[in-house]
Design a protein around this motif. Structure first.
Motif, short mmCIF file in Angstrom:
data_model
loop_
_atom_site.label_atom_id
_atom_site.label_comp_id
_atom_site.label_asym_id
_atom_site.label_seq_id
_atom_site.Cartn_x
_atom_site.Cartn_y
_atom_site.Cartn_z
N HIS A 1 15.62 88.50 -0.16
CA HIS A 1 15.94 89.90 -0.47
C HIS A 1 14.61 90.60 -0.76
CE1 HIS A 1 20.25 88.85 -1.26
NE2 HIS A 1 19.71 87.71 -1.69
N CYS B 1 17.96 96.96 -2.11
CA CYS B 1 17.45 95.78 -1.44
C CYS B 1 16.81 96.26 -0.14
CB CYS B 1 18.57 94.81 -1.14
SG CYS B 1 17.99 93.29 -0.36
N GLU C 1 15.40 94.26 2.30
CA GLU C 1 15.24 93.20 3.30
C GLU C 1 16.64 92.78 3.73
OE1 GLU C 1 11.98 91.26 3.68
OE2 GLU C 1 12.99 90.52 5.47
N PHE C 2 16.90 92.81 5.02
CA PHE C 2 18.25 92.48 5.47
C PHE C 2 18.63 91.07 5.00
CE2 PHE C 2 21.33 90.73 8.45
CZ PHE C 2 22.34 91.67 8.29
N CYS C 3 19.77 90.98 4.29
CA CYS C 3 20.11 89.72 3.65
C CYS C 3 21.54 89.29 3.94
CB CYS C 3 19.88 89.83 2.14
SG CYS C 3 20.73 91.23 1.40
N HIS D 1 24.08 93.84 2.85
CA HIS D 1 22.71 94.25 2.48
C HIS D 1 22.66 95.73 2.10
CE1 HIS D 1 18.56 95.48 2.99
NE2 HIS D 1 18.93 96.24 3.98
N MET E 1 23.71 96.77 -1.55
CA MET E 1 23.09 96.00 -2.62
C MET E 1 22.07 96.90 -3.31
SD MET E 1 21.32 92.27 -2.29
CE MET E 1 20.35 91.60 -3.64
#
Ligand code: CUA
Length: 345
Positions: free
Chosen positions: A178, A213, A215-217, A221, A224
């Protein structure tokens, strides 16, 4: 004493430099940048670190735009003017000054400027407030380790900060990568499983900001987020003390029933409510969930209605989160559980 804290605070309306750069951004063809103030905007800095990054962004954007416009104008001139008019473009002088000297001088100034911003931001200090944040799918586990006689605090999806004091955030992740980002306050930092990253910043302007967030998680995502509450020192101490206290006891039969349903439903296997036997570590700590502004990692305003809806429909509202939907609960039971959670201020 941190030198940076002696610099003037960036304030939205009063700082002429800020206003000037916004105006420049506007006239140089990036009106999108000029309008981006708000609780989740790197273009509305609320601390010195964010301010320096902001200035760097504006200098690069405005400078890059002006150079692009200039070069495009020369190109059009070279194509459409008469040969004797454009002859000077091919001279040795033009090439040496425009093609060599100009880029060399420009880049020579930009490099030390960029390095200065790197040096002046993200500087840890010995007296910095320590915060640990762990990225989870798809929420934020937040911990304030004990310091100076103040007990440890565990919360979720909400980060409270004192203004004017350096903050060091230590991050990692429990599952996938993340990225922790509060655009108004500082740059981004990756949260990587098995690795601990650290960064420092100061917030100068009190208020509520929104972290995301970056960063693609996974599926959720985009949902978040977390709330950032920047407050005066005394207010922060009070917040901290309140968060460290055990959960409130239910004061009405209705809330008592909510707690009993929470217990019998097995909610305590995943969630902790300090002061009760619920000690699950899998999901967010709910000891003071009622004091938070939002639920679902920054997704819904926090009230009895959204809490009840969340419990019954997690997989509908945020498909893929670890918590199953408890759609089998009756409306009365849902109301009681939600009421109990809402009472945990
Ligand atoms: Cu967590 Cu994207």
């Amino acid at each position: 004493m941190d030198l940076k804290s002696t610099r003037p605070r960036p304030s939205r309306a009063l700082d002429p430099l800020l206003a000037c750069t916004r105006w420049l951004a506007l006239v140089s063809g990036v009106p999108v940048l000029a309008g981006c103030s708000g609780i989740q905007s790197a273009l509305d800095p609320a601390g010195n670190d964010a301010y320096e990054i902001y200035l760097l962004t504006i200098v690069m954007t405005v400078g890059g735009t002006l150079i692009f416009v200039g070069v495009t104008a020369l190109l059009l001139y070279a194509i459409f003017s008469r040969p004797e008019q454009r002859a000077w473009l091919g001279t040795r002088r033009t090439i040496v000054y425009g093609g060599l000297a100009f880029p060399i001088v420009t880049l020579t100034f930009l490099l030390p400027y960029g390095l200065t911003v790197m040096r002046d931001t993200d500087v840890p200090t010995a007296d910095a407030l320590q915060i640990e944040v762990i990225g989870e799918q798809f929420w934020w586990r937040v911990r304030y380790p004990a310091e100076q006689g103040q007990p440890e605090v565990t919360t979720a999806n909400e980060v409270a900060l004192p203004i004017g004091r350096r903050v060091t955030v230590t991050v990692t992740a429990a599952d996938v990568i993340h990225s922790f980002w509060i655009p108004n306050l500082a740059g981004k930092i990756d949260m990587i499983p098995g690795r601990v990253n650290r960064f420092s910043f100061t917030v100068e302007r009190p208020g509520v900001y929104r972290g995301v967030c970056a960063e693609f998680c996974g599926d959720q995502h985009a949902l978040m987020a977390f709330d950032v509450l920047a407050m005066e020192d005394a207010e922060f101490s009070a917040w901290r003390a309140a968060q460290a206290a055990p959960a409130r006891e239910p004061v009405t039969p209705f809330l008592e029933r909510g707690r009993e349903l929470f217990r019998s439903g097995g909610c305590g296997n995943c969630h902790a409510i300090r002061g009760t036997e619920a000690n699950g570590q899998f999901g967010p700590d709910l000891t003071h969930v009622g004091s938070r502004r939002t639920i679902g990692a920054g997704q819904f305003p926090n009230n009895i209605g959204t809490l009840g809806g969340w419990i019954a429909n997690t997989q509908h509202l945020k498909p893929g989160v670890r918590m199953p939907s408890y759609g089998m609960l009756t409306g009365e039971d849902l109301r009681a559980i939600a009421g109990y959670l809402e009472s945990l201020k």
